[in-house]
Design a protein around this motif. Structure first.
Motif, short mmCIF file in Angstrom:
data_model
loop_
_atom_site.label_atom_id
_atom_site.label_comp_id
_atom_site.label_asym_id
_atom_site.label_seq_id
_atom_site.Cartn_x
_atom_site.Cartn_y
_atom_site.Cartn_z
N TYR A 52 0.84 -1.18 0.00
CA TYR A 52 0.00 0.00 0.00
C TYR A 52 0.88 1.24 0.00
O TYR A 52 2.07 1.18 0.27
CB TYR A 52 -0.95 0.02 1.20
N ASN A 75 -4.71 10.59 -6.15
CA ASN A 75 -4.73 9.43 -7.05
C ASN A 75 -3.39 8.72 -6.98
O ASN A 75 -2.34 9.35 -7.11
CB ASN A 75 -4.98 9.85 -8.50
N ASN A 78 0.03 4.46 -11.54
CA ASN A 78 1.11 3.58 -11.97
C ASN A 78 1.99 4.37 -12.93
O ASN A 78 1.52 4.89 -13.94
CB ASN A 78 0.53 2.33 -12.65
N THR A 81 2.18 2.61 -16.67
CA THR A 81 0.98 2.55 -17.51
C THR A 81 0.14 3.82 -17.45
O THR A 81 -0.77 3.98 -18.23
CB THR A 81 0.10 1.37 -17.08
N THR A 83 -2.07 4.54 -15.39
CA THR A 83 -3.43 4.25 -14.95
C THR A 83 -3.55 4.52 -13.45
O THR A 83 -2.59 4.37 -12.69
CB THR A 83 -3.82 2.78 -15.22
N ARG A 85 -4.59 3.49 -9.91
CA ARG A 85 -4.79 2.25 -9.16
C ARG A 85 -5.79 2.43 -8.03
O ARG A 85 -6.60 1.58 -7.75
CB ARG A 85 -3.45 1.77 -8.61
N ASP A 86 -5.74 3.60 -7.34
CA ASP A 86 -6.64 3.87 -6.22
C ASP A 86 -6.77 5.38 -6.07
O ASP A 86 -5.89 6.13 -6.49
CB ASP A 86 -6.09 3.24 -4.94
N ASP A 108 -4.38 1.78 -1.83
CA ASP A 108 -4.10 0.37 -2.13
C ASP A 108 -3.28 0.23 -3.40
O ASP A 108 -3.69 0.67 -4.46
CB ASP A 108 -5.44 -0.37 -2.27
N GLY A 109 -2.11 -0.39 -3.28
CA GLY A 109 -1.24 -0.62 -4.43
C GLY A 109 -1.00 -2.11 -4.65
O GLY A 109 -1.61 -2.95 -3.99
N GLU A 110 -0.14 -2.42 -5.57
CA GLU A 110 0.27 -3.80 -5.85
C GLU A 110 1.77 -3.89 -5.66
O GLU A 110 2.50 -2.96 -5.98
CB GLU A 110 -0.10 -4.20 -7.28
N GLN A 113 5.25 -2.78 -8.19
CA GLN A 113 4.83 -1.75 -9.14
C GLN A 113 5.37 -0.40 -8.65
O GLN A 113 5.58 -0.21 -7.46
CB GLN A 113 3.30 -1.68 -9.24
N TYR A 115 4.69 3.65 -8.34
CA TYR A 115 3.56 4.58 -8.32
C TYR A 115 4.03 5.99 -8.02
O TYR A 115 5.10 6.21 -7.47
CB TYR A 115 2.56 4.16 -7.24
#
Length: 123
Positions: A52, A75, A78, A81, A83, A85-86, A108-110, A113, A115
């Motif tokens: 996160y 926001n 990513n 990309t 995009t 994510r959350d 919340d992340g992955e 990755q 960010y």
């Protein structure tokens, strides 16, 4: 032999999770009219949340009159990309002249990755 395998598995797990525990971005800023916000972003990991992003900072009214209500939209984007994510909206309320407000939020992340945080002030 079993203890060696357990230690090896713990080391491998630690290396795998290290990708989302080491990133901190330098301070970023956003502004709208007389409202300014400064924030920092840090990737982290916990057993309950997984990977996160934690955002901490402060907003202040640099003007000479009360303004509001003020909301800060964040926001988690990513970087590869572009995009989102959350997202989170943080209600800061009405801000008097010279007043500052601190804030903190979790996005919340992955794992593994990269960010960045994009912030926007809404009045």
């Amino acid at each position: 032999m079993k203890i060696t395998a357990l230690v090896l598995m713990l080391i491998i797990t630690g290396v795998f999770l290290a990708g989302c525990t080491t990133t901190t971005t330098a301070g970023q800023e956003t502004a709208r009219d007389t409202i300014r916000a400064h924030y920092e972003y840090h990737d982290d990991w916990s057993p309950g949340l997984g990977c996160y992003g934690k955002v901490t900072g402060y907003a202040y009214n640099a003007g000479n009159r009360t303004t509001g209500p003020v909301t800060l939209n964040l926001n988690l984007v990513n970087t590869k990309t572009a995009t989102i994510r959350d997202s989170r909206s943080i209600f800061l309320g009405t801000m008097g002249d010279g007043q500052s407000v601190t804030f903190e939020s979790v996005l919340d992340g992955e794992c593994l990755q990269d960010y960045r945080i994009d912030g926007t002030i809404v009045k």
